[in-house]
Scaffold this active site. Structure first.
Site, PDB file in Angstrom:
ATOM      1  N   TYR A 112       0.851  -1.191   0.000  1.00 47.06           N
ATOM      2  CA  TYR A 112       0.000   0.000   0.000  1.00 47.06           C
ATOM      3  C   TYR A 112       0.884   1.236   0.000  1.00 47.06           C
ATOM      4  O   TYR A 112       1.805   1.345   0.810  1.00 47.06           O
ATOM      5  CB  TYR A 112      -0.890  -0.033   1.238  1.00 47.06           C
ATOM      6  CG  TYR A 112      -1.690   1.233   1.472  1.00 47.06           C
ATOM      7  CD1 TYR A 112      -2.892   1.443   0.815  1.00 47.06           C
ATOM      8  CD2 TYR A 112      -1.249   2.211   2.352  1.00 47.06           C
ATOM      9  CE1 TYR A 112      -3.637   2.596   1.031  1.00 47.06           C
ATOM     10  CE2 TYR A 112      -1.983   3.368   2.581  1.00 47.06           C
ATOM     11  CZ  TYR A 112      -3.173   3.561   1.911  1.00 47.06           C
ATOM     12  OH  TYR A 112      -3.891   4.705   2.131  1.00 47.06           O
ATOM     13  N   HIS A 113       0.611   2.194  -0.905  1.00 47.04           N
ATOM     14  CA  HIS A 113       1.449   3.387  -1.047  1.00 47.04           C
ATOM     15  C   HIS A 113       0.909   4.510  -0.169  1.00 47.04           C
ATOM     16  O   HIS A 113      -0.171   5.041  -0.404  1.00 47.04           O
ATOM     17  CB  HIS A 113       1.476   3.845  -2.501  1.00 47.04           C
ATOM     18  CG  HIS A 113       2.641   4.730  -2.841  1.00 47.04           C
ATOM     19  ND1 HIS A 113       2.953   5.884  -2.136  1.00 47.04           N
ATOM     20  CD2 HIS A 113       3.593   4.624  -3.808  1.00 47.04           C
ATOM     21  CE1 HIS A 113       4.019   6.452  -2.658  1.00 47.04           C
ATOM     22  NE2 HIS A 113       4.436   5.706  -3.668  1.00 47.04           N
ATOM     23  N   SER A 114       1.661   4.895   0.846  1.00 45.91           N
ATOM     24  CA  SER A 114       1.246   5.973   1.739  1.00 45.91           C
ATOM     25  C   SER A 114       1.664   7.327   1.173  1.00 45.91           C
ATOM     26  O   SER A 114       2.254   7.409   0.091  1.00 45.91           O
ATOM     27  CB  SER A 114       1.881   5.781   3.117  1.00 45.91           C
ATOM     28  OG  SER A 114       3.288   5.800   3.006  1.00 45.91           O
ATOM     29  N   GLU A 185      -2.328   7.040  -5.423  1.00 39.06           N
ATOM     30  CA  GLU A 185      -2.736   6.558  -4.103  1.00 39.06           C
ATOM     31  C   GLU A 185      -2.063   7.359  -2.998  1.00 39.06           C
ATOM     32  O   GLU A 185      -2.672   7.641  -1.957  1.00 39.06           O
ATOM     33  CB  GLU A 185      -2.386   5.078  -3.964  1.00 39.06           C
ATOM     34  CG  GLU A 185      -2.925   4.411  -2.722  1.00 39.06           C
ATOM     35  CD  GLU A 185      -2.726   2.909  -2.787  1.00 39.06           C
ATOM     36  OE1 GLU A 185      -3.703   2.204  -3.118  1.00 39.06           O
ATOM     37  OE2 GLU A 185      -1.586   2.436  -2.523  1.00 39.06           O
TER      38      GLU A 185
END
Length: 319
Positions: A112-114, A185
């Site tokens: 997951y790309h923060s 994202e």
């Protein structure tokens, strides 16, 4: 006329005197306040530097041996030790589920790309120190135009990433990390629900299907990662328009909070025969969603994530 000049001169002298006197008075007034708040910050900085130096010093034998064998290996281990020290001190960084990652097979980590993917920096650093293996990473193409990025990308194996180049890395039995959501994202994801924003991106799935049969796909998510850095919430329509016009990340960022970060590595997602890239992408997305559902308290809270540096309350499963 002489009297007028004399009065002007006296006025200037008086103003200078008042300015100097006011400056001295203000300095005298604020000095105790400056000393009161500055000295604790200096002490805190010294403690922080001490912790980082001692943490890196733990790896002295490994670093020395690495430099004797290969310059790049020594440089990478030094950089990895510094990043790992920062993650340990600032975020109490941990990895859970490392037993799910086989040591003798190429791995594709899908994460997951923060807002700012500090978690992948910490993960790559610790993984390299623990297993002596470099994890190649895919970064957005705009980064490769940033001055100084070329030496970083060469040293720690960051690539723009095409399907062919990524599958070649896995076929060479090396590991790779990809965030399908990418910059989109990062900018428009939310700490409220941590939902994936992959759209129709299935490139990573094609990479997995084109790679060797030994490739293991590992879903990856870091708890509280959106509490460390956040995007501003106002002007979303404008930032979306600007992103679609430029493909560049212009959304303002704030944060750097020392919240608790824990990277969770899920069980490998099996690659079934005859599966399409779209179907496999959905399977991996579901695996990451399950990690988020299991480990991330929603909505995200900076204060709660900060308190978890001291005491972590396990998430209760929703009924």
């Amino acid at each position: 006329m002489f009297i007028g000049q004399a009065l002007d001169y006296a006025r200037v002298q008086l103003i200078d005197y008042i300015d100097i006197d006011f400056t001295l008075w203000l300095t005298w007034l604020l000095t105790p306040l400056i000393v009161t708040f500055l000295l604790p910050l200096v002490i805190l900085l010294l403690f922080y530097l001490t912790a980082v130096i001692l943490y890196v010093y733990k790896y002295r034998d490994r670093l020395r041996n690495a430099y004797e064998q290969d310059f790049w290996d020594g440089a990478r281990k030094t950089v990895a030790a510094l990043w790992d020290a920062h993650g340990w001190v600032w975020h109490g960084y941990e990895i859970e589920g490392l037993e799910n990652v086989p040591e003798d097979k190429p791995c594709l980590f899908v994460y997951y790309h923060s807002t700012i993917p500090v978690d992948i920096y910490y993960f790559i650093a610790r993984y390299y120190l623990l297993r002596n293996k470099v994890v190649h990473t895919v970064a957005d193409r705009f980064l490769f135009k940033v001055p100084g990025w070329s030496i970083i990308s060469e040293g720690i194996k960051v690539i723009p990433g095409t399907v062919q180049s990524c599958s070649a890395i896995l076929k060479a039995k090396e590991s790779l990390a990809i965030a399908p959501g990418g910059v989109y994202e990062a900018q428009f994801g939310s700490h409220v629900d941590y939902s994936l924003m992959w759209k129709e991106r299935v490139g990573f799935a094609r990479v997995a299907l084109m790679s060797s049969d030994e490739t293991v796909v590992i879903p990856m998510f870091t708890e509280n990662v959106r509490e460390s850095f956040r995007n501003v919430s106002f002007g979303r329509r404008f930032w979306l328009w600007l992103y679609h016009a430029t493909r560049l990340p212009f959304v303002p960022i704030y944060g750097g909070f020392p919240v608790k970060l824990i990277t969770h590595l899920g069980s490998p997602v099996p690659i079934e025969e005859g599966v399409t890239p779209r179907q496999f992408s959905l399977k991996v997305a579901k695996a990451i969603d399950e990690l988020i559902e299991t480990h991330q308290k929603l909505p995200g809270s900076i204060m709660r994530a900060l308190s978890e540096r001291i005491y972590r309350i396990p998430k209760t499963k929703s009924k």
